[in-house]
Motif scaffolding. Structure first.
Motif, PDB file in Angstrom:
ATOM      1  N   UNK A 192      41.221-128.194 -85.335  1.00 31.00           N
ATOM      2  CA  UNK A 192      40.863-129.477 -85.945  1.00 31.00           C
ATOM      3  C   UNK A 192      40.278-129.255 -87.329  1.00 31.00           C
ATOM      4  N   UNK A 193      39.405-128.268 -87.466  1.00 30.18           N
ATOM      5  CA  UNK A 193      38.773-127.978 -88.757  1.00 30.18           C
ATOM      6  C   UNK A 193      39.803-127.468 -89.754  1.00 30.18           C
ATOM      7  N   UNK A 213      42.290-128.620 -96.864  1.00 28.67           N
ATOM      8  CA  UNK A 213      43.553-128.278 -97.536  1.00 28.67           C
ATOM      9  C   UNK A 213      43.533-126.810 -97.936  1.00 28.67           C
ATOM     10  N   UNK A 214      44.685-126.189 -98.051  1.00 24.43           N
ATOM     11  CA  UNK A 214      44.727-124.787 -98.494  1.00 24.43           C
ATOM     12  C   UNK A 214      44.063-124.630 -99.866  1.00 24.43           C
ATOM     13  N   UNK A 215      43.460-123.496-100.082  1.00 24.07           N
ATOM     14  CA  UNK A 215      42.735-123.212-101.318  1.00 24.07           C
ATOM     15  C   UNK A 215      43.540-122.266-102.191  1.00 24.07           C
ATOM     16  N   UNK A 216      43.279-122.352-103.496  1.00 24.88           N
ATOM     17  CA  UNK A 216      43.879-121.396-104.437  1.00 24.88           C
ATOM     18  C   UNK A 216      42.973-120.185-104.520  1.00 24.88           C
ATOM     19  N   UNK A 217      43.579-119.026-104.645  1.00 24.34           N
ATOM     20  CA  UNK A 217      42.818-117.792-104.759  1.00 24.34           C
ATOM     21  C   UNK A 217      43.075-117.193-106.132  1.00 24.34           C
ATOM     22  N   UNK A 259      35.522-124.475 -97.711  1.00 22.21           N
ATOM     23  CA  UNK A 259      36.212-123.188 -97.913  1.00 22.21           C
ATOM     24  C   UNK A 259      36.344-122.837 -99.395  1.00 22.21           C
ATOM     25  N   UNK A 260      35.410-123.295-100.194  1.00 22.44           N
ATOM     26  CA  UNK A 260      35.357-122.966-101.610  1.00 22.44           C
ATOM     27  C   UNK A 260      34.257-121.934-101.807  1.00 22.44           C
ATOM     28  N   UNK A 261      34.516-120.933-102.652  1.00 20.27           N
ATOM     29  CA  UNK A 261      33.507-119.916-102.912  1.00 20.27           C
ATOM     30  C   UNK A 261      34.126-118.651-103.451  1.00 20.27           C
ATOM     31  N   UNK A 262      33.476-117.526-103.169  1.00 18.61           N
ATOM     32  CA  UNK A 262      33.927-116.240-103.697  1.00 18.61           C
ATOM     33  C   UNK A 262      33.617-115.119-102.721  1.00 18.61           C
ATOM     34  N   UNK A 263      34.308-114.009-102.905  1.00 20.84           N
ATOM     35  CA  UNK A 263      34.079-112.793-102.133  1.00 20.84           C
ATOM     36  C   UNK A 263      34.276-111.598-103.061  1.00 20.84           C
ATOM     37  N   UNK A 264      33.381-110.621-102.959  1.00 19.90           N
ATOM     38  CA  UNK A 264      33.472-109.413-103.769  1.00 19.90           C
ATOM     39  C   UNK A 264      33.385-108.197-102.840  1.00 19.90           C
ATOM     40  N   UNK A 279      37.418-112.209-105.507  1.00 21.58           N
ATOM     41  CA  UNK A 279      38.312-113.338-105.311  1.00 21.58           C
ATOM     42  C   UNK A 279      37.522-114.628-105.359  1.00 21.58           C
ATOM     43  N   UNK A 280      38.063-115.621-106.047  1.00 21.50           N
ATOM     44  CA  UNK A 280      37.453-116.959-106.120  1.00 21.50           C
ATOM     45  C   UNK A 280      38.372-117.922-105.395  1.00 21.50           C
ATOM     46  N   UNK A 281      37.819-118.722-104.494  1.00 22.52           N
ATOM     47  CA  UNK A 281      38.576-119.740-103.769  1.00 22.52           C
ATOM     48  C   UNK A 281      38.246-121.105-104.362  1.00 22.52           C
ATOM     49  N   UNK A 282      39.244-121.815-104.838  1.00 21.56           N
ATOM     50  CA  UNK A 282      39.051-123.114-105.459  1.00 21.56           C
ATOM     51  C   UNK A 282      40.056-124.120-104.895  1.00 21.56           C
ATOM     52  N   UNK A 283      39.874-125.374-105.275  1.00 17.29           N
ATOM     53  CA  UNK A 283      40.787-126.416-104.804  1.00 17.29           C
ATOM     54  C   UNK A 283      42.080-126.402-105.611  1.00 17.29           C
TER      55      UNK A 283
END
Length: 154
Positions: free
Chosen positions: A12-13, A18-22, A100-105, A150-154
């Motif tokens: 459900x979540x 919506x899918x995010x851009x990386x 699901x927006x944010x970043x990972x290093x 990596x940056x996750x954006x809309x």
């Protein structure tokens, strides 16, 4: 009768977001973001297998400093006299669980044990442990060789 929201599933979540851009981050930006948080995960080898531990950190230039304590698992991964160091990975992120927006290093590099009293005092003044431990008596300095952000954006 239970609330309908308590019956939401992962599926459900997944449908609600919506899918995010990386986007890949440049090294300097990735290290800057790493310095904006104090908690991450160190990946190392324990008994010939990969192990992961959550730890707090600070940045000293481009190096990552992780606090050590006597008896801790991490204390044994690098001997004080080990000039070469050991290969470790370090990861930190900030990703909003709802959007699901944010970043990972992820940083991969050599870890060296720090025992110099002056450096330890300087690090102890800046590191705030997140669990109750005695005073810091050693630290790991991770010198980044490979930095992936990596940056996750809309």
């Amino acid at each position: 009768m239970q609330d309908e929201a308590t019956h939401r599933t992962v599926d459900d979540h997944r449908e609600a977001v919506a899918p995010r851009r990386m986007t890949r981050l440049h090294r300097a930006e990735a290290l800057r973001l790493l310095g904006s948080v104090s908690l991450g995960r160190i990946v190392f080898t324990q008994h010939a297998l990969p192990a992961v531990r959550p730890v707090n950190h600070l940045m000293d230039g481009d190096d990552i400093i992780v606090q050590l304590h006597d008896g801790a698992t991490l204390t044994s991964i690098v001997a004080p006299s080990d000039a070469i160091g050991v290969v470790v990975a370090y990861e930190a992120d900030v990703i909003d669980p709802d959007t699901h927006i944010g970043w990972s290093v992820v940083v991969t590099g050599y870890a060296h044990r720090v025992t110099d009293p002056g450096e330890l005092a300087r690090f102890a003044a800046r590191l705030r442990p997140w669990i109750d431990h005695p005073d810091m008596n050693a630290a790991l300095r991770i010198q980044p060789d490979l930095v992936t952000g990596l940056q996750l954006t809309t």
